[in-house]
Design a protein around this motif. Structure first.
Motif, PDB file in Angstrom:
ATOM      1  N   LEU A  27      54.395  15.084  47.613  1.00 17.98           N
ATOM      2  CA  LEU A  27      55.262  16.178  47.160  1.00 17.98           C
ATOM      3  C   LEU A  27      55.656  17.068  48.328  1.00 17.98           C
ATOM      4  N   LEU A  28      54.697  17.414  49.161  1.00 16.36           N
ATOM      5  CA  LEU A  28      54.991  18.267  50.317  1.00 16.36           C
ATOM      6  C   LEU A  28      55.852  17.553  51.348  1.00 16.36           C
ATOM      7  N   ALA A  29      55.652  16.250  51.499  1.00 12.88           N
ATOM      8  CA  ALA A  29      56.498  15.486  52.421  1.00 12.88           C
ATOM      9  C   ALA A  29      57.938  15.510  51.932  1.00 12.88           C
ATOM     10  N   GLN A  33      61.203  17.018  53.858  1.00 13.52           N
ATOM     11  CA  GLN A  33      62.429  16.243  54.099  1.00 13.52           C
ATOM     12  C   GLN A  33      63.649  16.969  53.563  1.00 13.52           C
ATOM     13  N   ARG A  34      63.509  17.607  52.424  1.00 14.30           N
ATOM     14  CA  ARG A  34      64.625  18.370  51.862  1.00 14.30           C
ATOM     15  C   ARG A  34      64.985  19.533  52.780  1.00 14.30           C
ATOM     16  N   GLN A  43      66.992  23.032  45.022  1.00  9.29           N
ATOM     17  CA  GLN A  43      65.765  23.036  44.234  1.00  9.29           C
ATOM     18  C   GLN A  43      64.974  24.290  44.563  1.00  9.29           C
ATOM     19  N   SER A  44      64.616  24.991  43.535  1.00  9.49           N
ATOM     20  CA  SER A  44      63.898  26.239  43.747  1.00  9.49           C
ATOM     21  C   SER A  44      62.437  25.999  44.111  1.00  9.49           C
ATOM     22  N   GLU A  45      61.854  27.010  44.684  1.00  6.77           N
ATOM     23  CA  GLU A  45      60.426  26.986  44.995  1.00  6.77           C
ATOM     24  C   GLU A  45      59.628  26.780  43.715  1.00  6.77           C
ATOM     25  N   GLN A  46      60.128  27.354  42.625  1.00  3.87           N
ATOM     26  CA  GLN A  46      59.450  27.230  41.337  1.00  3.87           C
ATOM     27  C   GLN A  46      59.373  25.770  40.895  1.00  3.87           C
ATOM     28  N   HIS A  47      60.392  24.997  41.186  1.00  5.36           N
ATOM     29  CA  HIS A  47      60.407  23.568  40.833  1.00  5.36           C
ATOM     30  C   HIS A  47      59.226  22.849  41.481  1.00  5.36           C
ATOM     31  N   PHE A  48      58.987  23.104  42.757  1.00  7.59           N
ATOM     32  CA  PHE A  48      57.890  22.434  43.451  1.00  7.59           C
ATOM     33  C   PHE A  48      56.533  22.948  42.969  1.00  7.59           C
TER      34      PHE A  48
END
Length: 64
Positions: A27-29, A33-34, A43-48
């Motif tokens: 997920l962090l990778a 990359q994004r 994509q919001s921080e909330q999404h991650f």
């Protein structure tokens, strides 16, 4: 790091903790990359954060 940590459904075994660490690394990778590609505004921080929380469920972690 995650072994013994509580989550909805119990506490993480060593095998579950390894699976969680692997998925969080992926997920962090993807997030990295994004950022490199300049796509972070889509994509919001909330999404991650939501995705990371979703990974810490018994359905995803699998059997103990």
């Amino acid at each position: 790091m995650f072994t013994g940590r509580a989550y909805p459904g119990g506490s993480a075994t060593q095998a579950q903790a390894r699976r969680l660490a692997t998925t969080l690394r992926a997920l962090l990778a993807g997030l990295g990359q994004r950022a490199v590609l300049g796509l972070t505004e889509e994509q919001s921080e909330q999404h991650f954060a939501d995705a990371a929380r979703a990974l810490a469920t018994s359905r995803v972690l699998g059997p103990a």
